[in-house]
Structures are given as C-alpha cells and as structure tokens.
Design an enzyme around this catalytic site. Structure first.
Site, PDB file in Angstrom:
ATOM      1  N   MET A  62      33.570  60.746 -10.856  1.00 56.89           N
ATOM      2  CA  MET A  62      33.148  60.408 -12.222  1.00 56.89           C
ATOM      3  C   MET A  62      33.464  58.929 -12.484  1.00 56.89           C
ATOM      4  O   MET A  62      34.588  58.480 -12.251  1.00 56.89           O
ATOM      5  CB  MET A  62      33.935  61.296 -13.197  1.00 56.89           C
ATOM      6  CG  MET A  62      33.889  60.830 -14.638  1.00 56.89           C
ATOM      7  SD  MET A  62      32.417  61.390 -15.499  1.00 56.89           S
ATOM      8  CE  MET A  62      32.908  60.966 -17.176  1.00 56.89           C
TER       9      MET A  62
ATOM     10  N   CYS B 213      23.607  63.497 -13.940  1.00 59.08           N
ATOM     11  CA  CYS B 213      24.555  64.291 -13.136  1.00 59.08           C
ATOM     12  C   CYS B 213      24.854  65.648 -13.764  1.00 59.08           C
ATOM     13  O   CYS B 213      24.999  66.639 -13.064  1.00 59.08           O
ATOM     14  CB  CYS B 213      25.888  63.561 -12.993  1.00 59.08           C
ATOM     15  SG  CYS B 213      25.849  62.263 -11.773  1.00 59.08           S
ATOM     16  N   HIS B 214      25.027  65.658 -15.087  1.00 56.37           N
ATOM     17  CA  HIS B 214      25.524  66.896 -15.726  1.00 56.37           C
ATOM     18  C   HIS B 214      24.425  67.780 -16.275  1.00 56.37           C
ATOM     19  O   HIS B 214      24.709  68.902 -16.707  1.00 56.37           O
ATOM     20  CB  HIS B 214      26.502  66.530 -16.851  1.00 56.37           C
ATOM     21  CG  HIS B 214      27.676  65.762 -16.353  1.00 56.37           C
ATOM     22  ND1 HIS B 214      28.658  66.322 -15.587  1.00 56.37           N
ATOM     23  CD2 HIS B 214      27.994  64.451 -16.471  1.00 56.37           C
ATOM     24  CE1 HIS B 214      29.548  65.396 -15.273  1.00 56.37           C
ATOM     25  NE2 HIS B 214      29.157  64.246 -15.787  1.00 56.37           N
TER      26      HIS B 214
ATOM     27  N   HIS C 160      14.930  64.984  -3.015  1.00 55.63           N
ATOM     28  CA  HIS C 160      14.523  63.807  -3.794  1.00 55.63           C
ATOM     29  C   HIS C 160      13.193  63.226  -3.314  1.00 55.63           C
ATOM     30  O   HIS C 160      12.174  63.473  -3.909  1.00 55.63           O
ATOM     31  CB  HIS C 160      15.641  62.761  -3.783  1.00 55.63           C
ATOM     32  CG  HIS C 160      15.379  61.629  -4.723  1.00 55.63           C
ATOM     33  ND1 HIS C 160      15.453  61.768  -6.080  1.00 55.63           N
ATOM     34  CD2 HIS C 160      14.990  60.348  -4.504  1.00 55.63           C
ATOM     35  CE1 HIS C 160      15.140  60.624  -6.676  1.00 55.63           C
ATOM     36  NE2 HIS C 160      14.846  59.749  -5.728  1.00 55.63           N
TER      37      HIS C 160
HETATM   38 FE1  DHE Z   1      11.904  56.361  -7.919  1.00 56.44          FE
HETATM   39  C1  DHE Z   1       9.602  57.536  -5.638  1.00 56.44           C
HETATM   40  C2  DHE Z   1      12.760  59.542  -8.703  1.00 56.44           C
HETATM   41  C3  DHE Z   1      14.486  55.181  -9.805  1.00 56.44           C
HETATM   42  C4  DHE Z   1      10.892  53.169  -7.315  1.00 56.44           C
HETATM   43  N1  DHE Z   1      11.330  58.190  -7.251  1.00 56.44           N
HETATM   44  C5  DHE Z   1      10.355  58.462  -6.308  1.00 56.44           C
HETATM   45  C6  DHE Z   1      10.229  59.888  -6.164  1.00 56.44           C
HETATM   46  C7  DHE Z   1      11.111  60.453  -7.040  1.00 56.44           C
HETATM   47  C8  DHE Z   1      11.805  59.386  -7.724  1.00 56.44           C
HETATM   48  C9  DHE Z   1      11.336  61.928  -7.282  1.00 56.44           C
HETATM   49  C10 DHE Z   1       9.278  60.602  -5.221  1.00 56.44           C
HETATM   50  C11 DHE Z   1       7.935  60.750  -5.860  1.00 56.44           C
HETATM   51  C12 DHE Z   1       6.905  61.382  -4.949  1.00 56.44           C
HETATM   52  O1  DHE Z   1       6.838  61.036  -3.751  1.00 56.44           O
HETATM   53  O2  DHE Z   1       6.119  62.224  -5.425  1.00 56.44           O
HETATM   54  N2  DHE Z   1      13.404  57.194  -9.021  1.00 56.44           N
HETATM   55  C13 DHE Z   1      13.556  58.523  -9.216  1.00 56.44           C
HETATM   56  C14 DHE Z   1      14.703  58.766 -10.065  1.00 56.44           C
HETATM   57  O3  DHE Z   1      15.065  59.875 -10.526  1.00 56.44           O
HETATM   58  C15 DHE Z   1      15.441  57.497 -10.183  1.00 56.44           C
HETATM   59  C16 DHE Z   1      16.632  57.557  -9.276  1.00 56.44           C
HETATM   60  C17 DHE Z   1      16.053  57.148 -11.519  1.00 56.44           C
HETATM   61  C18 DHE Z   1      15.179  57.262 -12.694  1.00 56.44           C
HETATM   62  O4  DHE Z   1      15.758  57.449 -13.771  1.00 56.44           O
HETATM   63  O5  DHE Z   1      13.964  57.180 -12.574  1.00 56.44           O
HETATM   64  C19 DHE Z   1      14.375  56.523  -9.663  1.00 56.44           C
HETATM   65  N3  DHE Z   1      12.565  54.493  -8.461  1.00 56.44           N
HETATM   66  C20 DHE Z   1      13.606  54.247  -9.256  1.00 56.44           C
HETATM   67  C21 DHE Z   1      13.748  52.823  -9.502  1.00 56.44           C
HETATM   68  O6  DHE Z   1      14.600  52.269 -10.277  1.00 56.44           O
HETATM   69  C22 DHE Z   1      12.764  52.133  -8.651  1.00 56.44           C
HETATM   70  C23 DHE Z   1      13.433  51.358  -7.505  1.00 56.44           C
HETATM   71  C24 DHE Z   1      11.968  51.107  -9.400  1.00 56.44           C
HETATM   72  C25 DHE Z   1      11.023  51.665 -10.388  1.00 56.44           C
HETATM   73  O7  DHE Z   1       9.879  51.275 -10.345  1.00 56.44           O
HETATM   74  O8  DHE Z   1      11.424  52.481 -11.197  1.00 56.44           O
HETATM   75  C26 DHE Z   1      11.991  53.323  -8.106  1.00 56.44           C
HETATM   76  N4  DHE Z   1      10.520  55.507  -6.701  1.00 56.44           N
HETATM   77  C27 DHE Z   1      10.238  54.185  -6.648  1.00 56.44           C
HETATM   78  C28 DHE Z   1       9.128  53.970  -5.751  1.00 56.44           C
HETATM   79  C29 DHE Z   1       8.764  55.231  -5.244  1.00 56.44           C
HETATM   80  C30 DHE Z   1       9.650  56.180  -5.863  1.00 56.44           C
HETATM   81  C31 DHE Z   1       8.526  52.607  -5.408  1.00 56.44           C
HETATM   82  C32 DHE Z   1       7.644  55.528  -4.256  1.00 56.44           C
HETATM   83  C33 DHE Z   1       7.997  55.040  -2.900  1.00 56.44           C
HETATM   84  C34 DHE Z   1       6.917  55.306  -1.904  1.00 56.44           C
HETATM   85  O9  DHE Z   1       6.774  54.471  -1.004  1.00 56.44           O
HETATM   86  O10 DHE Z   1       6.233  56.326  -2.001  1.00 56.44           O
END
Ligand code: DHE
Length: 591
Positions: free
Chosen positions: A132, A94-95, A371
């Site tokens: 927060m 967040c920050h 996002h």
């Molecule tokens: Fe993701 C896609 C970021 C946590 C599973 N995730 C994405 C994308 C972003 C992103 C920017 C798009 C990518 C693209 O299309 O090029 N995800 C983040 C985070 O910043 C976040 C919130 C926290 C972190 O610290 O990473 C985060 N994401 C998760 C999870 O905890 C998930 C549920 C389980 C995991 O595997 O980490 C998760 N994110 C996914 C999945 C996609 C995804 C399965 C792709 C979905 C799709 O159908 O294309």
C-alpha cells in the site's frame, strides 16, 4: 549517443509522480495481520509496485451519498464528492469500485469499522510493507485528505450507476447512415499506411499519413481516448475513450470522418471487430471497466445488439466477484469468436458471434488480473499477461482451449500486443517486457517445429530498466524494440533499447540505446518515449514522445535498417500522443 552498450540495472520502478492515470499503486492494504506501527513507519513505497488503473470517468459521476449511520462520522456533500474523486482516481484501481477488493484487499465497512479510524489514518499515511503506498508521508495526500479518506471508508461505498441497454441505446448516434456512405474509397490517401494516433489528453485522434508524415485530420473522440482498432477490410477505424465512448470512423470518405458513436458503459478500455473469414466488418465489440460488461454491436453502424455482464466467479476460488473489468479483446482468425479477457476473475471468454441471440461462450480458466496481450506469428495462439501474477496465459484460438499459464520470469509483464521474432536458435518466439523490472522474456511459440521450447521462457534479456510498457518488431525487421516510458530515470524513460535478433545467440546480448527524446529536439518535460509502431512497409518505426498536455510532444520516426532518426513530426495539435495504430498492421495483427 550511447550505442550498443550493455547496461545492467536493478529493478528501479519506484514511487514517482507520473502524468495522467498510471497509478503505480500498491496492493493488499489491510492484511489479515496488521503490521506493527514500527513496520508501517519504516515503509517506503515498494519498487516494482502494482500497476493499476485509475477510474478517470467514475470520479466525475454524481453518486448518491449513502445514508448516515449512528456512530459513523458523516461527510458533508462537498467532502463526499472530494473523497469519491480521490477514491476513484487513486484507490479503486486496487480495491475495486465497490471496495470488495481486486489486487488490493476489501475495504468494506465490516473490515474498516472493525479496524477503526486511527488505524485507517495510519495505513493511508504510512502505507504498508505489503505494498500500500504511503500516501501521507510521500506528500501525495495532505493530513486533511487522510482524515477525510479514513472517515469515507467508515461509510458505505457509493455505487456508480449501471449502464444497461436502454442507456447504451440512448447514447447511440448515427452521423452518416450506411446508404449515404460512399460505395468505394473516395480519397486518394494510402489508407493502409495511415497511423491513428491517440491524443490522450485532448480526447482526439490524429490521422497521420504514413508516407508524407502529414497530419491528415484531427478527429474528436471519447474523453482520455485510449486505443484504436481496425475492421478486417481496413475501411472502418474504431476508437474507444476511457469514458466508454466508441467512435466509428469511415476511412473511405473524403475526408475520413466519424459516421457513428455509442457509449458502452461509463469506463472502458478495449474494442475489437470480427475478423473471421466471412464475418469481416460484421460486428464490433467493446469491453467496459464499469459496469463490468461487454457489448456486441453492428460493425457498420455501432447499433448495440447485446450486452453481457462479466460479473461472476473467480476462476480458482470460485467466489463471486462483483466487478470484474474487461481488459484486452482480440478477434480469432480461426473461428467466429471474440476472445474477451476478464481481469479480476481470470476467465478468458471465447464469445461465439455466429448466433448472437443464442450466444455461446466458452469460459477458459486462466489466471487473475488479465490485462493485455496479442497473437503469436501464426495468429493461432493468443498470449495474455496476468500482470499482477507475473504470468502469461496461452490460448489456442483454433481449438478453443487453454494451452498453459506460465511464469514470465520478470515482475508485472506488460506486452501490449507483444512482438514476434524468429530467434536464431529457438525459432518463433513471442516477447514481453515488464513494468516492474528490466526483464524482457522470450517465449517459444512453435509447438511443431520447436516442441521442446514451446510455451517456455527460452531466454530472458536485460533491457534498460523497469517501467517498460511495449515491445515491437515487424516480420521484415531484424530488430526488437523495447520502451521504458515509466522508468523513474528521465534518460531511460526517454530512450529505447534495440536488440539485434541475430545477436540473441550471445550469452548476454547487448542493445543499442536510441535517444528518441533527444532526437525530438524537445527540451522540456520527461519526454516519455512510448509504443513503437511500424509502417506498412516494415522499414520504419514510429515512437511517441509523450509529455504532459501543457508541454510539447512529438512523434519520432526511426529507420529500422540504420537505427537513425528519419523524421520528427511536430505540431501544436499533437497533444499527448501515446498509442499509434498503423491501419494495415493493426487489421492484420502484424507485430
Ligand atoms: Fe492502456 C492497451 C488498460 C493506461 C496506452 N490498455 C490497453 C489494454 C488495456 C489497457 C486493457 C488492452 C486493450 C486491448 O488490446 O483490447 N491502460 C489500461 C489501464 O487500465 C491503465 C493501466 C490505466 C488507466 O487508468 O487507463 C492504462 N494505457 C495506459 C496509459 O497511460 C497509456 C500508456 C497511455 C494512454 O494513451 O492512455 C496506455 N494501452 C495503451 C496503448 C495500448 C493499450 C497504446 C494498445 C497497445 C497496442 O499496441 O495494442
């Protein structure tokens, strides 16, 4: 089993401990007007809180401790290390890494020293009505942690190292050079129907045969591996870890194997490959959270060719942002361009890869906190969630311009790549669900056939509840599937809502609940059911049953016609399966 029940629920995403890195954090900690202590004490972490990343990898960086300053409490080396870990895991999302503010307000020393240590302690302990989290009173932080973080915030922020071309090049490894690779497919696997499954906590992917449902292979990838994408030809699979390690896997080999890897930064989430006709498999691109940059690479070797910083101005206020993270990246089918979404500045970059030396980038003003997103069914329009703004931005990738930015009608849209259905009344629509409430929004995407509905929310449905991350369908399916893995109620987190497309004409369409967690036969854990993915034929959909690393997880395959359980894939190697990427559907953007 509960079938075709219409459940009306209030938004119920509240503070809860979730595994891994989903920090359901709040925003705006240090409001200009400090809330009265009585307000702070009343505060409970708000429902529908922000969804923010934890910077998993930066927490492990060895950071230089800023020098002591008279009047500012000093930290021992051990305290500094612990405070960095807490900050990058819980606060930086967040920050900001540099504490200059993102969805939360700035925590630079001009601000924190003026507020003073008592104020900071109270804020961390009680949270704020603005969002927060109440880290102390919720039991997440001990009083020692609170005191440590208050003292840490009075010191200058620690800056993680940059990661420019020399470091990227130094990390680049070719395991099998192009001339030693096969010239035709050497295995007898139906590679179009392979599912690349993220095994999040083991830093691996499983390649699972879509026909036999057998695990073909487990391949070591980056730490806390995140997503996989396919080259346009369907030969190469690209997997990115949160540690920004990109692995290139050649599916023609027998067995499929990694042929190259490279690190594009210290923290990353996205990867894509060139898809325009004539440019298939030529380039790959990966986007980093830290440093804020994207890297264009050779598609067959991952040789890094160009690194571009995304630091720059916020689209509307035109103020400098020092760390705008790269979120989703897609490849245009109409132009030789990558569409790069920059989170904090709200800019969408159309990066023309025709001439990498003289790189042309069209910068589209969209909305902050971009996002995830995907294409409409024609593949021409790209829709991306500006999640903390409750909006979706729409880009015409043929003409290279912003079409519109619209409210979705729910809190914190989170579409994944979204789902494209043909609505019985409104024609082609793209769907997103929401993290913050039960709303499922349908947005018209057919400006020619249905001009009145185009780029408007034409209908909202009520799903099971908040905490939804992904929706899914397939052109051959008559159903729309909505997950809710982050819902605090285990029953909702472990099941899927399915709407019948034909029923969308009804005033309050009902949905069927599929108790996927129960079907998996697993009895321990919350059994979060996440991210449906269709097979190549479009007649079955796979769901991950995502438990913590020490518990059993599974993949449940559902027959799309009958909505009955068809198969359960269980294997002790399936550690924390989350995203699944069917080769054909991923390369063709079918969803
Ligand atoms: Fe993701 C896609 C970021 C946590 C599973 N995730 C994405 C994308 C972003 C992103 C920017 C798009 C990518 C693209 O299309 O090029 N995800 C983040 C985070 O910043 C976040 C919130 C926290 C972190 O610290 O990473 C985060 N994401 C998760 C999870 O905890 C998930 C549920 C389980 C995991 O595997 O980490 C998760 N994110 C996914 C999945 C996609 C995804 C399965 C792709 C979905 C799709 O159908 O294309």
């Amino acid at each position: 089993m509960k079938m075709r029940v219409f459940v009306r629920r209030a938004a119920i995403l509240s503070s809860f401990a979730i595994p891994l890195t989903f920090a359901v954090n709040g925003a705006a900690p240090l409001a200009a007007e400090a809330p009265a202590p009585s307000d702070l004490k009343k505060h409970e972490t708000a429902p529908g809180g922000q969804y923010q990343p934890s910077l998993d990898v930066l927490k492990d960086e060895a950071l230089e401790q800023p020098g002591a300053k008279p009047g500012v409490p000093t930290l021992t080396a051990a305290e500094f290390e612990r405070a960095n870990q807490i900050y990058f895991e819980r606060c930086a999302g967040c920050h900001g890494v540099l504490r200059k503010g993102a969805t939360g307000k700035a925590l630079t020393t001009e601000v924190t020293r003026e507020r003073g240590i008592e104020y900071l302690r109270d804020f961390i302990n009680f949270g704020s009505p603005a969002g927060m989290p109440n880290w102390g009173t919720s039991g997440e932080f001990t009083s020692d942690d609170i005191d440590l973080m208050a003292r840490y915030l009075l010191n200058e922020p620690a800056q993680p190292p940059e990661f420019g071309m020399p470091k990227i090049k130094a990390s680049w490894k070719i395991f099998i050079p192009v001339d030693k690779r096969p010239t035709k497919k050497m295995n007898d696997i139906d590679i179009e129907n392979i599912f690349a499954v993220t095994l999040r906590d083991s830093g691996e992917i499983a390649l699972i045969d879509g026909d036999s449902k057998k695990i073909l292979q487990i391949i070591k990838t980056g730490y806390a591996v995140h997503i996989s994408r396919m080259s346009a030809s369907g030969r190469y699979l690209f997997t990115i870890g949160r540690d920004a390690k990109l692995t290139l896997i050649d599916l023609w080999m027998n067995p499929p194997a990694p042929v190259a890897e490279v690190k594009v930064g210290s923290e990353a989430r996205s990867v894509e490959t060139s898809k325009r006709k004539g440019w298939e498999d030529k380039y790959a691109i990966a986007g980093a959270y830290w440093p804020p940059q994207f890297v264009i690479m050779d598609g067959a070797t991952l040789e890094p060719l160009k690194v571009v910083s995304t630091r720059g101005m916020i689209y509307d206020t035109q103020e400098y942002h020092p760390e705008p993270r790269v979120a989703a990246i897609v490849a245009s089918h109409f132009r030789p361009e990558f569409i790069v979404n920059v989170k904090e500045t709200g800019q969408i970059l159309m990066v023309d890869y025709e001439d990498i030396k003289n790189l042309k980038v069209t910068t589209i003003e969209a909305e902050r906190f971009l996002h995830d997103g995907g294409f409409d069914s024609s593949g021409r329009y790209f829709l991306v969630a500006a999640n903390a703004r409750n909006k979706v931005a729409i880009v015409d990738t043929k003409e290279g311009r912003l079409v519109d930015v619209i409210e979705t009608g729910g809190a914190t849209p989170h579409p994944g790549r979204g789902a494209n259905i043909v609505h019985p009344t409104f024609g082609p629509v793209w769907v997103t669900s929401h993290l913050g409430d039960e709303t499922v929004s349908l947005i018209g995407t057919d400006p020619k056939g249905h001009p009145k509905q185009a780029w408007k929310v034409v209908q909202t449905l009520e799903g099971q509840g908040g905490g939804s991350l992904f929706v899914k369908t397939h052109p051959k399916s008559k159903h729309l599937y909505v997950d809710s893995p982050l819902n605090p109620e285990a029953e909702i987190a472990s099941s899927i809502a399915v709407f019948k497309v034909a029923d969308l004409t009804e005033e309050e369409p009902e949905y069927t609940v599929l108790p996927i967690g129960e079907w998996s036969g697993i009895t321990e854990g919350v059994r979060r059911v996440v991210q449906g993915e269709f097979n190549v034929a479009g007649d079955e959909i796979w769901f991950s049953v995502w438990n913590s690393a020490s518990q059993e997880s599974a993949i449940v395959v559902v027959d799309d016609k009958t909505l009955k359980m068809k198969h359960v894939i269980k294997d002790k190697r399936l550690i924390t399966p989350t995203g699944k990427f069917n080769v054909y559907n991923t390369r063709k953007d079918v969803y």
